[in-house]
Design an enzyme around this catalytic site. Structure first.
Site, PDB file in Angstrom:
ATOM      1  N   ASP A  15       0.888  -1.163   0.000  1.00 47.64           N
ATOM      2  CA  ASP A  15       0.000   0.000   0.000  1.00 47.64           C
ATOM      3  C   ASP A  15       0.933   1.222   0.000  1.00 47.64           C
ATOM      4  O   ASP A  15       2.133   1.090   0.252  1.00 47.64           O
ATOM      5  CB  ASP A  15      -0.863  -0.061   1.267  1.00 47.64           C
ATOM      6  CG  ASP A  15      -1.510   1.267   1.582  1.00 47.64           C
ATOM      7  OD1 ASP A  15      -2.213   1.798   0.685  1.00 47.64           O
ATOM      8  OD2 ASP A  15      -1.290   1.794   2.675  1.00 47.64           O
ATOM      9  N   ASP A  17      -0.099   5.227   0.874  1.00 53.91           N
ATOM     10  CA  ASP A  17      -0.329   6.249   1.917  1.00 53.91           C
ATOM     11  C   ASP A  17      -0.435   5.632   3.300  1.00 53.91           C
ATOM     12  O   ASP A  17      -1.289   4.788   3.530  1.00 53.91           O
ATOM     13  CB  ASP A  17      -1.607   7.037   1.591  1.00 53.91           C
ATOM     14  CG  ASP A  17      -1.448   7.869   0.321  1.00 53.91           C
ATOM     15  OD1 ASP A  17      -2.179   7.612  -0.643  1.00 53.91           O
ATOM     16  OD2 ASP A  17      -0.566   8.735   0.297  1.00 53.91           O
ATOM     17  N   GLY A  58     -10.103  10.074  -2.082  1.00 57.19           N
ATOM     18  CA  GLY A  58     -10.357  11.468  -1.729  1.00 57.19           C
ATOM     19  C   GLY A  58     -11.717  11.959  -2.202  1.00 57.19           C
ATOM     20  O   GLY A  58     -12.433  12.647  -1.472  1.00 57.19           O
ATOM     21  N   HIS A  87     -11.164  17.846  -6.349  1.00 59.84           N
ATOM     22  CA  HIS A  87     -10.176  16.772  -6.195  1.00 59.84           C
ATOM     23  C   HIS A  87      -8.973  16.999  -7.112  1.00 59.84           C
ATOM     24  O   HIS A  87      -7.821  16.710  -6.721  1.00 59.84           O
ATOM     25  CB  HIS A  87     -10.796  15.400  -6.451  1.00 59.84           C
ATOM     26  CG  HIS A  87      -9.925  14.301  -5.976  1.00 59.84           C
ATOM     27  ND1 HIS A  87      -9.249  13.449  -6.821  1.00 59.84           N
ATOM     28  CD2 HIS A  87      -9.540  13.963  -4.726  1.00 59.84           C
ATOM     29  CE1 HIS A  87      -8.509  12.613  -6.111  1.00 59.84           C
ATOM     30  NE2 HIS A  87      -8.677  12.897  -4.832  1.00 59.84           N
ATOM     31  N   LYS A  90      -7.000  19.655  -5.323  1.00 58.09           N
ATOM     32  CA  LYS A  90      -6.400  19.081  -4.104  1.00 58.09           C
ATOM     33  C   LYS A  90      -5.181  18.233  -4.441  1.00 58.09           C
ATOM     34  O   LYS A  90      -4.141  18.301  -3.784  1.00 58.09           O
ATOM     35  CB  LYS A  90      -7.447  18.243  -3.355  1.00 58.09           C
ATOM     36  CG  LYS A  90      -6.912  17.461  -2.182  1.00 58.09           C
ATOM     37  CD  LYS A  90      -6.597  16.008  -2.585  1.00 58.09           C
ATOM     38  CE  LYS A  90      -5.834  15.299  -1.497  1.00 58.09           C
ATOM     39  NZ  LYS A  90      -5.425  13.928  -1.902  1.00 58.09           N
ATOM     40  N   ASN A 133       0.386  10.943  -7.811  1.00 60.61           N
ATOM     41  CA  ASN A 133       0.738  11.148  -6.396  1.00 60.61           C
ATOM     42  C   ASN A 133       1.841  10.181  -5.985  1.00 60.61           C
ATOM     43  O   ASN A 133       2.793  10.551  -5.299  1.00 60.61           O
ATOM     44  CB  ASN A 133      -0.483  10.956  -5.501  1.00 60.61           C
ATOM     45  CG  ASN A 133      -1.501  12.080  -5.640  1.00 60.61           C
ATOM     46  OD1 ASN A 133      -1.245  13.070  -6.340  1.00 60.61           O
ATOM     47  ND2 ASN A 133      -2.641  11.924  -5.010  1.00 60.61           N
TER      48      ASN A 133
HETATM   49  C1  XBP Z   1      -5.107   6.163   0.746  1.00 56.46           C
HETATM   50  C2  XBP Z   1      -6.377   6.729   0.356  1.00 56.46           C
HETATM   51  C3  XBP Z   1      -6.331   7.913  -0.556  1.00 56.46           C
HETATM   52  C4  XBP Z   1      -5.662   9.088   0.152  1.00 56.46           C
HETATM   53  C5  XBP Z   1      -6.041  10.370  -0.523  1.00 56.46           C
HETATM   54  O1  XBP Z   1      -4.735   5.368  -0.347  1.00 56.46           O
HETATM   55  O2  XBP Z   1      -7.426   6.224   0.730  1.00 56.46           O
HETATM   56  O3  XBP Z   1      -7.654   8.214  -0.846  1.00 56.46           O
HETATM   57  O4  XBP Z   1      -6.130   9.144   1.505  1.00 56.46           O
HETATM   58  O5  XBP Z   1      -5.599  10.298  -1.868  1.00 56.46           O
HETATM   59  P1  XBP Z   1      -3.889   4.007  -0.057  1.00 56.46           P
HETATM   60  P2  XBP Z   1      -6.610  10.678  -3.037  1.00 56.46           P
HETATM   61  O6  XBP Z   1      -3.844   3.819   1.434  1.00 56.46           O
HETATM   62  O7  XBP Z   1      -4.660   2.939  -0.762  1.00 56.46           O
HETATM   63  O8  XBP Z   1      -2.532   4.267  -0.648  1.00 56.46           O
HETATM   64  O9  XBP Z   1      -7.199  12.021  -2.696  1.00 56.46           O
HETATM   65  O10 XBP Z   1      -5.736  10.691  -4.278  1.00 56.46           O
HETATM   66  O11 XBP Z   1      -7.642   9.569  -3.059  1.00 56.46           O
END
Ligand code: XBP
Length: 257
Positions: A15, A17, A58, A87, A90, A133
């Protein structure tokens, strides 16, 4: 299972984030700056964001938050257009702040990636965020050629369903031709854990302040980070087989437990 029958690890699915790097606070900052730019009186505190992290994606997070506020929008289409435009903005702010703050990978991530590459273990990514990202984060931490280190990178660009839907993990497995029994996923949230488990993957959880209150029952090991020889991890639940940091040997023991 005797030694010669024990499963060899063939692949890891990371994963992004919260797992590869502590990026959720940067996402939170980007969301709030966007709300200001769009003149919305929305503000996500750290506490509120922990609650909203139960929603992957997001756009989905903003849609859910906006609808609970019964915010007056002319039509559903107008609301969705606003969410889409916010979005996009952002995401730009997120990449800008990520670059400015020079966010490094979490403890042990670089060491584990190096070891896995040396042992010819397939590296893959499954994220609900965008490829752009991911590129900003990994270009800074692994260099401009980072993409060559990973076999499959599945993101919101190629898998529309968000975790806990297992689609993102199933798509990695399908594209990588890896045997699911020889792959381990590494996650940080309950949604991510569910997505990986529903794809029949053994899953390791590395917690952080935003997710440490989650329940990770189906995880084979919950640790506070991947750890380093001089910075041992803390075991939250599961067996660490005497290891103090996450390495190939420990991952294979978990695969065969
Ligand atoms: C984490 C998420 C993402 C981020 C925000 O992704 O759920 O939505 O919080 O990024 P993961 P976006 O843990 O699967 O890497 O605004 O681009 O969605």
């Amino acid at each position: 299972m005797s030694d010669n029958q024990s499963l060899k690890l063939r692949g890891i699915i990371f994963d992004v984030d919260g797992t590869l790097a502590d990026t959720e606070e940067i996402h939170r900052i980007a969301f709030n700056r966007t709300f200001q730019e769009f003149d919305l009186d929305w503000h996500w505190s750290e506490e509120k964001y922990v609650e909203l992290l139960s929603i992957s994606g997001g756009k989905e997070r903003m849609t859910s938050f906006g609808s609970t506020l019964q915010t007056k929008f002319r039509t559903e289409k107008a609301f969705q257009t606003l969410i889409s435009n916010m979005h996009k903005r952002k995401s730009r702010i997120y990449r800008q702040v990520l670059s400015e703050q020079k966010i490094n990978l979490r403890p042990g991530v670089l060491r584990l990636i190096d070891e896995l590459i040396n042992e010819k273990i397939s590296l893959n990514i499954a994220t609900s965020s965008s490829l752009e990202n991911v590129d900003t984060l990994l270009k800074y931490n692994l260099g401009s050629e980072w993409r060559k280190l990973f076999d499959v990178v599945e993101s919101s660009d190629t898998t529309k369903e968000k975790k806990p839907n297992p689609a993102v993990y199933k798509n990695v497995l399908r594209k990588s031709s890896l045997n699911v029994e020889q792959v381990v996923a590494i996650e940080d949230t309950q949604n991510g854990l569910m997505a990986a488990v529903l794809a029949s993957l053994k899953t390791i959880i590395t917690t952080h302040p935003m997710t440490s209150k989650n329940i990770f029952e189906e995880s084979c090991l919950v640790i506070d980070c991947m750890g380093e020889p001089n910075r041992p991890f803390e075991v939250v639940t599961g067996k660490n087989f005497g290891h103090n940091y996450l390495n190939l040997s420990l991952i294979e023991k978990l695969l065969n437990q």
